[in-house]
Design a protein around this motif. Sequence first.
Motif, short mmCIF file in Angstrom:
data_model
loop_
_atom_site.label_atom_id
_atom_site.label_comp_id
_atom_site.label_asym_id
_atom_site.label_seq_id
_atom_site.Cartn_x
_atom_site.Cartn_y
_atom_site.Cartn_z
N ASN A 185 1.12 -1.33 0.01
CA ASN A 185 0.40 -0.19 -0.03
C ASN A 185 0.66 1.12 -0.07
O ASN A 185 1.41 1.86 1.17
N ASN A 186 0.84 1.46 -1.42
CA ASN A 186 2.14 2.98 -0.96
C ASN A 186 1.80 4.28 -0.83
O ASN A 186 2.88 5.24 -0.19
N GLY A 187 0.08 4.20 -0.46
CA GLY A 187 -0.14 5.24 1.01
C GLY A 187 0.67 4.74 2.10
O GLY A 187 0.28 6.35 3.17
N ALA A 188 0.44 4.14 2.55
CA ALA A 188 0.74 3.58 3.46
C ALA A 188 2.18 4.39 3.58
O ALA A 188 2.96 4.30 5.44
N VAL A 189 2.94 4.49 3.18
CA VAL A 189 4.31 4.71 2.99
C VAL A 189 4.98 6.64 2.45
O VAL A 189 4.79 6.39 1.34
N ALA A 190 5.42 7.23 3.45
CA ALA A 190 6.04 8.44 2.65
C ALA A 190 7.77 8.24 3.01
O ALA A 190 8.61 7.80 3.14
N ASP A 191 8.23 9.11 1.92
CA ASP A 191 8.56 9.51 1.29
C ASP A 191 9.48 10.96 1.47
O ASP A 191 8.75 11.71 1.38
N LEU A 192 10.90 11.29 1.47
CA LEU A 192 11.23 12.88 1.48
C LEU A 192 10.33 13.32 0.19
O LEU A 192 10.52 14.93 1.38
N GLU A 193 10.38 13.41 -0.63
CA GLU A 193 9.20 13.87 -0.83
C GLU A 193 8.03 14.40 -0.75
O GLU A 193 7.46 15.70 -0.35
N ASP A 194 7.46 13.61 -0.07
CA ASP A 194 5.89 13.66 0.62
C ASP A 194 6.45 14.66 1.60
O ASP A 194 5.28 15.41 1.66
N ILE A 195 7.48 14.52 2.28
CA ILE A 195 7.16 15.15 3.36
C ILE A 195 7.88 16.87 3.00
O ILE A 195 6.92 17.70 3.70
N ARG A 223 -7.66 14.62 10.68
CA ARG A 223 -6.76 15.33 9.16
C ARG A 223 -5.79 14.37 9.27
O ARG A 223 -5.64 13.88 10.42
N PRO A 224 -6.01 14.17 8.00
CA PRO A 224 -4.38 13.45 7.21
C PRO A 224 -2.65 13.00 8.67
O PRO A 224 -2.58 14.57 8.91
N VAL A 225 -1.98 12.40 8.93
CA VAL A 225 -0.92 11.81 9.70
C VAL A 225 0.05 11.17 9.31
O VAL A 225 -0.01 10.41 8.58
N THR A 226 1.45 11.97 9.51
CA THR A 226 2.77 11.05 8.31
C THR A 226 3.31 10.96 9.93
O THR A 226 3.73 12.33 10.63
N THR A 227 3.30 9.92 10.27
CA THR A 227 4.19 9.48 11.62
C THR A 227 5.91 9.77 11.15
O THR A 227 6.05 9.00 9.87
#
Length: 281
Positions: free
Chosen positions: A148-158, A231-235
């Motif tokens: 599930n690519n949406g579950a994983v954030a990378d540098l550009e996502d941050i 709201r969306p959260v990236t940990t």
Amino acid sequence: MTDHPLVSTQWLADHLSSPDLVVINAWMPPVTHPDAPAVFPNAHIPGAVFFDVNEICDKSSDLPHMLPAPHVFSSAMRKLGIGDGQTIVVYDDFGFYSAPRVWWTLKSMGAERVHVLDGGFPKWRAESRPFVDEAPRRVQSHFSARLNNGAVADLEDIRTAIASGDRQILDARSSERFAGDAPEPRAGLKKGHMPTALNLPFTELIHDDGTFCTREELAEAFKRAGVDLDRPVTTTCGSGVTAAILTLALTILGARDLALYDGSWAEWGSRDDTEIATGTD
């Protein structure tokens, strides 16, 4: 079976002989004690298999224990005897450390019934429940990994999250490390945090006895940290491990649109092209 992300030691004891249940001992030594030995060879829950976070990962990356490619993960799960449709319970030797990371990895790879043992092996042993030292014997199984690519954030996502403000960034490190008042345990990393990030040390979600906080206590902790659960959260954290503890808590609270920054501070704090904030504002 249960739909809750956590299961109790009593629940596991009651279901330990279930044919569709597999128990995983998640292992990763703390970054402050990299030579700490695994408990598994000498003592583990009966039938448990050993999941080494530093081995089941992307070995081509310079960053620590990044998610492996789906086909690599499928192969590793097959060798451990973990297959499609099984109920999986993950625990670790410290109570809450690497088990949520393995829970998140399995969920991100498409496993549906995955749980974390509340209190982990310390609670299991404290209750005088059985443990063994012999290696488990499991038949290889087919695991269909679907990332599930949406579950994983990378540098550009941050970078996008910082620029747009569309996602909350939530850091699981201690308040001292977040503020830049304490050195990072990994050599060569800058001190501080990502701009706009909020801070909720993962230790605030765990009781003194090693069990997870109640739903009400979790909700209050996120409220104190300034997190809007709608709201969306990236940990994030030091290397993508304790960030999963925040993701586990957010899942318990029913939050949606969650991602975990896999590279975390090991990546962000090592680069010359990333912006660093300090203090608590």
